[in-house]
Design a protein around this motif. Structure first.
Motif: not given
Length: 58
Positions: A1-12
């Motif tokens: 199964m493929a993997e993805i990277k998720v990046k938080l670009v905006r502040s919470r």
């Protein structure tokens, strides 16, 4: 199964409590933080709820 990277670009800061819970479930606590996940429909659904806050690196 493929993997993805998720990046938080905006502040919470300023996000709704529901959006913060979604980011917590992904483990994204700080801006510019990157996590790797298996590419599943559940993860894609979470990302679809906060597309303005995260980017996906495939």
């Amino acid at each position: 199964m493929a993997e993805i990277k998720v990046k938080l670009v905006r502040s919470r800061i300023g996000s709704t409590p529901a959006q913060r819970k979604l980011l917590d479930s992904l483990g994204l606590k700080r801006r510019e933080m990157v996590k790797t996940f298996k590419d599943t429909p559940a993860i894609r659904g979470i990302i679809a709820k906060v597309p303005h806050m995260v980017t996906v690196i495939e």
